[in-house]
Design a protein around this motif. Structure first.
Motif, PDB file in Angstrom:
ATOM      1  N   GLU A 248       0.831  -1.197   0.000  1.00 37.58           N
ATOM      2  CA  GLU A 248       0.000   0.000   0.000  1.00 37.58           C
ATOM      3  C   GLU A 248       0.866   1.247   0.000  1.00 37.58           C
ATOM      4  OE1 GLU A 248      -3.301  -0.071   2.756  1.00 37.58           O
ATOM      5  OE2 GLU A 248      -3.036  -2.229   3.024  1.00 37.58           O
ATOM      6  N   SER A 249       0.473   2.218  -0.826  1.00 37.48           N
ATOM      7  CA  SER A 249       1.169   3.500  -0.879  1.00 37.48           C
ATOM      8  C   SER A 249       0.138   4.578  -1.245  1.00 37.48           C
ATOM      9  CB  SER A 249       2.297   3.460  -1.907  1.00 37.48           C
ATOM     10  OG  SER A 249       2.938   4.715  -1.985  1.00 37.48           O
ATOM     11  N   GLY A 250      -0.486   5.151  -0.239  1.00 40.74           N
ATOM     12  CA  GLY A 250      -1.516   6.165  -0.482  1.00 40.74           C
ATOM     13  C   GLY A 250      -2.706   5.582  -1.220  1.00 40.74           C
ATOM     14  N   ASP A 251      -3.027   6.183  -2.356  1.00 38.35           N
ATOM     15  CA  ASP A 251      -4.175   5.730  -3.152  1.00 38.35           C
ATOM     16  C   ASP A 251      -3.816   4.626  -4.131  1.00 38.35           C
ATOM     17  OD1 ASP A 251      -5.841   7.499  -1.894  1.00 38.35           O
ATOM     18  OD2 ASP A 251      -5.594   9.083  -3.398  1.00 38.35           O
ATOM     19  N   ILE A 252      -2.590   4.136  -4.063  1.00 39.20           N
ATOM     20  CA  ILE A 252      -2.124   3.100  -4.988  1.00 39.20           C
ATOM     21  C   ILE A 252      -1.854   1.804  -4.218  1.00 39.20           C
ATOM     22  CG2 ILE A 252      -0.256   2.432  -6.561  1.00 39.20           C
ATOM     23  CD1 ILE A 252      -2.099   4.576  -7.709  1.00 39.20           C
ATOM     24  N   LEU A 253      -2.343   0.685  -4.777  1.00 38.49           N
ATOM     25  CA  LEU A 253      -2.082  -0.639  -4.220  1.00 38.49           C
ATOM     26  C   LEU A 253      -1.302  -1.451  -5.248  1.00 38.49           C
ATOM     27  CD1 LEU A 253      -5.610  -1.438  -2.755  1.00 38.49           C
ATOM     28  CD2 LEU A 253      -3.625  -0.549  -1.540  1.00 38.49           C
ATOM     29  N   THR A 254      -0.456  -2.320  -4.768  1.00 37.42           N
ATOM     30  CA  THR A 254       0.336  -3.171  -5.644  1.00 37.42           C
ATOM     31  C   THR A 254       0.171  -4.617  -5.208  1.00 37.42           C
ATOM     32  OG1 THR A 254       1.958  -1.412  -5.988  1.00 37.42           O
ATOM     33  CG2 THR A 254       2.652  -3.662  -6.514  1.00 37.42           C
ATOM     34  N   LEU A 255      -0.314  -5.439  -6.105  1.00 37.72           N
ATOM     35  CA  LEU A 255      -0.393  -6.878  -5.869  1.00 37.72           C
ATOM     36  C   LEU A 255       0.887  -7.470  -6.441  1.00 37.72           C
ATOM     37  CD1 LEU A 255      -2.001  -9.420  -5.008  1.00 37.72           C
ATOM     38  CD2 LEU A 255      -2.784  -9.541  -7.384  1.00 37.72           C
ATOM     39  N   ARG A 256       1.766  -7.894  -5.553  1.00 38.28           N
ATOM     40  CA  ARG A 256       3.057  -8.435  -5.966  1.00 38.28           C
ATOM     41  C   ARG A 256       3.033  -9.949  -5.795  1.00 38.28           C
ATOM     42  NH1 ARG A 256       7.920  -5.358  -3.551  1.00 38.28           N
ATOM     43  NH2 ARG A 256       7.177  -3.886  -5.118  1.00 38.28           N
ATOM     44  N   VAL A 257       3.470 -10.655  -6.816  1.00 35.01           N
ATOM     45  CA  VAL A 257       3.559 -12.114  -6.716  1.00 35.01           C
ATOM     46  C   VAL A 257       5.028 -12.502  -6.673  1.00 35.01           C
ATOM     47  CG1 VAL A 257       1.311 -12.640  -7.713  1.00 35.01           C
ATOM     48  CG2 VAL A 257       3.258 -12.366  -9.217  1.00 35.01           C
ATOM     49  N   ASP A 258       5.310 -13.439  -5.802  1.00 31.79           N
ATOM     50  CA  ASP A 258       6.671 -13.909  -5.605  1.00 31.79           C
ATOM     51  C   ASP A 258       6.649 -15.425  -5.718  1.00 31.79           C
ATOM     52  OD1 ASP A 258       9.362 -13.691  -5.104  1.00 31.79           O
ATOM     53  OD2 ASP A 258       9.126 -13.712  -2.926  1.00 31.79           O
ATOM     54  N   PHE A 259       7.669 -15.985  -6.313  1.00 25.39           N
ATOM     55  CA  PHE A 259       7.695 -17.409  -6.608  1.00 25.39           C
ATOM     56  C   PHE A 259       8.875 -18.092  -5.939  1.00 25.39           C
ATOM     57  CE2 PHE A 259       5.493 -15.194  -9.915  1.00 25.39           C
ATOM     58  CZ  PHE A 259       4.361 -15.963 -10.118  1.00 25.39           C
ATOM     59  N   SER A 260       8.758 -19.381  -5.775  1.00 28.46           N
ATOM     60  CA  SER A 260       9.819 -20.181  -5.190  1.00 28.46           C
ATOM     61  C   SER A 260      11.096 -20.043  -6.022  1.00 28.46           C
ATOM     62  CB  SER A 260       9.389 -21.656  -5.136  1.00 28.46           C
ATOM     63  OG  SER A 260      10.492 -22.472  -4.847  1.00 28.46           O
ATOM     64  N   LYS A 261      12.197 -19.901  -5.332  1.00 28.54           N
ATOM     65  CA  LYS A 261      13.495 -19.822  -6.023  1.00 28.54           C
ATOM     66  C   LYS A 261      13.937 -21.202  -6.523  1.00 28.54           C
ATOM     67  CE  LYS A 261      13.785 -15.487  -4.912  1.00 28.54           C
ATOM     68  NZ  LYS A 261      12.540 -14.862  -5.239  1.00 28.54           N
ATOM     69  N   LEU A 262      13.332 -22.265  -5.946  1.00 28.02           N
ATOM     70  CA  LEU A 262      13.708 -23.619  -6.351  1.00 28.02           C
ATOM     71  C   LEU A 262      13.239 -23.942  -7.763  1.00 28.02           C
ATOM     72  CD1 LEU A 262      12.894 -25.545  -3.053  1.00 28.02           C
ATOM     73  CD2 LEU A 262      15.147 -24.869  -3.937  1.00 28.02           C
ATOM     74  N   VAL A 263      12.030 -23.479  -8.102  1.00 27.19           N
ATOM     75  CA  VAL A 263      11.484 -23.735  -9.429  1.00 27.19           C
ATOM     76  C   VAL A 263      10.934 -22.417  -9.971  1.00 27.19           C
ATOM     77  CG1 VAL A 263       9.887 -25.115 -10.788  1.00 27.19           C
ATOM     78  CG2 VAL A 263      10.813 -26.048  -8.666  1.00 27.19           C
ATOM     79  N   PRO A 264      11.781 -21.602 -10.573  1.00 27.43           N
ATOM     80  CA  PRO A 264      11.307 -20.317 -11.080  1.00 27.43           C
ATOM     81  C   PRO A 264      10.252 -20.523 -12.173  1.00 27.43           C
ATOM     82  CG  PRO A 264      13.695 -20.552 -11.350  1.00 27.43           C
ATOM     83  CD  PRO A 264      13.177 -21.838 -10.830  1.00 27.43           C
ATOM     84  N   PRO A 265       9.248 -19.677 -12.198  1.00 23.01           N
ATOM     85  CA  PRO A 265       8.188 -19.833 -13.194  1.00 23.01           C
ATOM     86  C   PRO A 265       8.640 -19.361 -14.575  1.00 23.01           C
ATOM     87  CG  PRO A 265       7.843 -17.827 -11.985  1.00 23.01           C
ATOM     88  CD  PRO A 265       9.036 -18.505 -11.361  1.00 23.01           C
ATOM     89  N   SER A 266       7.956 -19.849 -15.578  1.00 27.64           N
ATOM     90  CA  SER A 266       8.198 -19.325 -16.922  1.00 27.64           C
ATOM     91  C   SER A 266       7.487 -17.978 -17.042  1.00 27.64           C
ATOM     92  CB  SER A 266       7.645 -20.292 -17.968  1.00 27.64           C
ATOM     93  OG  SER A 266       6.225 -20.274 -17.941  1.00 27.64           O
TER      94      SER A 266
END
Length: 167
Positions: free
Chosen positions: A46-64
């Protein structure tokens, strides 16, 4: 009628049946996602009127790049369907490099797309969270039926007993 969501989004589409706003839906969908998989996580920044949906993935099997685009694209499609096309997306960012052809990205995403970013994320305005879910209960039930049918037909030796009960 709203089109059926992307196949893997059956469960979070169903969550919309039990929530009233996009903010409630996002909260419960992130919780579901967190407990459903250990390969990826969704965080809300959250940053004021802006929201960020951040996705993070396992380092063991990085996504394509396709997996990441599918997830963030699916969120865009679902939010758009649940709000009857409400505007609110600011930018989608991907960690992977820019593909040669971005015409699909320009057509599919309802906002500018950036590549070679430090995170995979969807940035949107906070007021989108207050938006009521506008999709009818019947459409949501159709989505669930679509999801169940698609999933049950992939089970080896499935005898359709559960399908007969649902239908």
């Amino acid at each position: 009628a709203a089109p059926a969501p992307l196949l893997n989004f059956g469960a979070i589409a169903l969550i919309a049946k039990f929530t009233h706003t996009i903010g409630e839906w996002c909260l419960h969908s992130r919780n579901y996602w967190h407990w459903h998989t250990n390969a990826s996580h969704a965080y809300l920044m959250e940053s004021g009127d802006i929201l960020t949906l951040r996705v993070d993935f396992s380092k063991l099997v990085p996504p394509s790049r396709h997996q990441v685009e599918y997830i963030l694209g699916g969120v865009c499609v679902l939010v758009s369907a649940l709000t009857n096309g409400a505007d609110g997306f600011e930018v989608v960012r991907f960690r992977h490099t820019r593909p040669v052809d971005t015409s699909f990205h320009q057509e599919f995403f309802p906002c500018p797309v950036e590549f070679s970013s430090s995170h995979d994320e969807l940035v949107y305005r906070r007021d989108l969270h207050d938006h009521p879910i506008e999709l009818s209960s019947e459409a949501l039930e159709d989505w669930l039926t679509y999801y169940i049918k698609a999933r049950t037909w992939t089970i080896p030796d499935y005898d359709a007993t559960a399908r007969a009960i649902v239908e």
